[in-house]
Design an enzyme around this catalytic site. Structure first.
Site, PDB file in Angstrom:
ATOM      1  N   HIS A 216     -26.794  21.776 -16.034  1.00 14.77           N
ATOM      2  CA  HIS A 216     -25.946  22.914 -16.414  1.00 14.77           C
ATOM      3  C   HIS A 216     -24.564  22.417 -16.773  1.00 14.77           C
ATOM      4  O   HIS A 216     -24.085  21.407 -16.244  1.00 14.77           O
ATOM      5  CB  HIS A 216     -25.862  23.946 -15.285  1.00 14.77           C
ATOM      6  CG  HIS A 216     -25.504  23.362 -13.960  1.00 14.77           C
ATOM      7  ND1 HIS A 216     -26.413  22.694 -13.176  1.00 14.77           N
ATOM      8  CD2 HIS A 216     -24.329  23.309 -13.294  1.00 14.77           C
ATOM      9  CE1 HIS A 216     -25.822  22.273 -12.074  1.00 14.77           C
ATOM     10  NE2 HIS A 216     -24.538  22.620 -12.122  1.00 14.77           N
TER      11      HIS A 216
ATOM     12  N   VAL B  59     -27.211  21.668  -7.701  1.00 16.97           N
ATOM     13  CA  VAL B  59     -28.406  22.318  -8.246  1.00 16.97           C
ATOM     14  C   VAL B  59     -28.996  21.364  -9.290  1.00 16.97           C
ATOM     15  O   VAL B  59     -28.332  21.038 -10.289  1.00 16.97           O
ATOM     16  CB  VAL B  59     -28.078  23.680  -8.889  1.00 16.97           C
ATOM     17  CG1 VAL B  59     -29.347  24.302  -9.474  1.00 16.97           C
ATOM     18  CG2 VAL B  59     -27.449  24.622  -7.864  1.00 16.97           C
TER      19      VAL B  59
END
Ligand code: 5GP
Length: 114
Positions: A99, A95
């Site tokens: 993160h 993704v």
């Protein structure tokens, strides 16, 4: 950059198991946990990957680390957790919205990084 799944979660258009939110980031439980505790700490600013972070992002990067520490205490895993950032497809990033993985509750090999 096209909108990532995490931007949609931040916007609320896709549901997620959100455990924390403030002005700058959210934290959600990973949909496919690799350990009993597997939380993703995601800045609201859509930085694609860590290598794209700039000097302007210094406070935000520090904030994400502090949130990781705070959540580790709240989850009762402050004595043993790992923070992982996969940077780039070659490192396993899937993704493309920065993160931090907060992983805990499993036995870690002392010598191994992964
Ligand atoms: P990466 O491989 O990019 O470092 O990590 C992406 C993580 O996001 C993976 O651990 C994956 O399970 C998680 N993930 C992907 N899509 C979703 C989703 O829609 N919801 C949640 N909660 N986690 C997701």
């Amino acid at each position: 950059m096209s909108e990532s799944i995490f931007s949609k979660i931040i916007a609320g258009t896709i549901p997620a198991d959100k455990i924390y939110e403030d002005e700058f980031c959210i934290a959600i439980n990973d949909i496919a946990p690799q350990a009993p505790v597997h939380v993703l700490i995601i800045p609201k600013k859509p930085i694609e990957k860590l290598a794209d972070a700039q000097k302007d992002d210094q406070a935000l990067m520090g904030h994400l680390m502090l949130v990781a520490g705070q959540l580790s205490r709240e989850l009762g895993v402050e004595e043993a957790f790992r923070l992982i950032v996969n940077n780039g497809a070659g490192a396993g990033q899937t993704v493309f919205h920065l993160h931090l993985h907060l992983v805990a509750g499993k036995r870690f090999e002392e010598q191994a990084m992964v």
